[in-house]
Design an enzyme around this catalytic site. Sequence first.
Site, PDB file in Angstrom:
ATOM      1  N   MET A 142       0.831  -1.196   0.000  1.00  0.00           N
ATOM      2  CA  MET A 142       0.000   0.000   0.000  1.00  0.00           C
ATOM      3  C   MET A 142       0.869   1.250   0.000  1.00  0.00           C
ATOM      4  O   MET A 142       0.430   2.336   0.380  1.00  0.00           O
ATOM      5  CB  MET A 142      -0.961  -0.008   1.192  1.00  0.00           C
ATOM      6  N   HIS A 193       9.644  -3.622   3.143  1.00  0.00           N
ATOM      7  CA  HIS A 193       9.181  -3.881   1.772  1.00  0.00           C
ATOM      8  C   HIS A 193      10.352  -4.254   0.861  1.00  0.00           C
ATOM      9  O   HIS A 193      10.252  -5.163   0.043  1.00  0.00           O
ATOM     10  CB  HIS A 193       8.480  -2.643   1.193  1.00  0.00           C
ATOM     11  N   GLU A 231       5.881 -11.711   7.421  1.00  0.00           N
ATOM     12  CA  GLU A 231       5.252 -12.426   8.534  1.00  0.00           C
ATOM     13  C   GLU A 231       4.765 -11.491   9.638  1.00  0.00           C
ATOM     14  O   GLU A 231       4.117 -11.954  10.575  1.00  0.00           O
ATOM     15  CB  GLU A 231       6.229 -13.449   9.111  1.00  0.00           C
ATOM     16  N   LYS A 232       5.036 -10.186   9.545  1.00  0.00           N
ATOM     17  CA  LYS A 232       4.446  -9.267  10.526  1.00  0.00           C
ATOM     18  C   LYS A 232       2.928  -9.391  10.490  1.00  0.00           C
ATOM     19  O   LYS A 232       2.264  -9.363  11.523  1.00  0.00           O
ATOM     20  CB  LYS A 232       4.862  -7.817  10.259  1.00  0.00           C
ATOM     21  N   GLN A 287      -2.725 -12.518   8.020  1.00  0.00           N
ATOM     22  CA  GLN A 287      -2.983 -12.213   6.612  1.00  0.00           C
ATOM     23  C   GLN A 287      -2.272 -13.211   5.703  1.00  0.00           C
ATOM     24  O   GLN A 287      -2.848 -13.680   4.711  1.00  0.00           O
ATOM     25  CB  GLN A 287      -2.510 -10.797   6.307  1.00  0.00           C
ATOM     26  N   ARG A 313       3.052   2.659   9.187  1.00  0.00           N
ATOM     27  CA  ARG A 313       2.440   3.488  10.231  1.00  0.00           C
ATOM     28  C   ARG A 313       3.472   4.063  11.207  1.00  0.00           C
ATOM     29  O   ARG A 313       3.176   5.028  11.912  1.00  0.00           O
ATOM     30  CB  ARG A 313       1.397   2.673  11.010  1.00  0.00           C
TER      31      ARG A 313
END
Length: 283
Positions: A30, A37, A151-152, A156, A190
């Site tokens: 996102m 990333h 894996e954070k 999901q 965040r």
Amino acid sequence: MKNIQNKTDLSNHIKDLKAKGKSIGFVPTMGALHNGHLSLVNSGLKENDLVVVSIFVNPTQFDNKEDLVKYPRTLDADIALLKTVSANNIIIYSPTVSDIYGNNIVSQSFTFDGLEHEMEGAFRPGHFDGVGTIVKRLFEIVKPDRAYFGEKDFQQLQIIKKLVELHHLDVDVIGCSIHRAEDGLAMSSRNARLSPEHRSAAPFIYKTLNTAKTMFGTKSAGTVTEWVRSQFKKQTLLELEYFIIADITTLKPVKRKSTQKSYRAFIAVYAGDIRLIDNIALN
């Protein structure tokens, strides 16, 4: 570096690449990219000829509309950061909302064998319908050979693996280790929104997880959970939303430990109005 904004153009480009025998990795994001990333992108580049990185703030997975509005959008900086990894072997897909959803910005409904009801699913209604909707559409557009997820967001990751299994999608889903700052805080877009005070306090989350892991070797899940709750009651800058020790297969909270099963501890914490999640393997 190609930045493609139209799904038809992207599909045609990937079709041409595959006709030349090229393998395609995929990292859906996102945006507001960081080193976490980049670690996923690097994993993809090691195992594929090219990697597609999607940059799309998906509206259907936000249960909090204010969080959607505030979510950082930094496309130019994201592109510059990706160029430091590879200028030639990364393709960016940065679609508009209408390119993905047309005029119908709604989630498809999914069942993931109950995985969607645990933890994040319980605290964020509809979240995993939004995740399933966007990931399935992106897989159909990109048609990657392999897709990489951190894996954070372990829940999901498990749900996306279940999505691929239930919908017979031809892609290998690969989980990658959590990328952390030097002080242990799990990398997240965040984190940039944390105040200096909250950023200083946030490493307490990982420190607590590590102690919980040690305790789990000799203590019951209930004892560990109560200890974690007591620690956060002493923390004025961090508010614990949940701490759950769960079976990694079902994601259901553990009632009695078994040597035949693998467990992880999952945590969600508010630092001011910023919600942070993390987890750790326990055995």
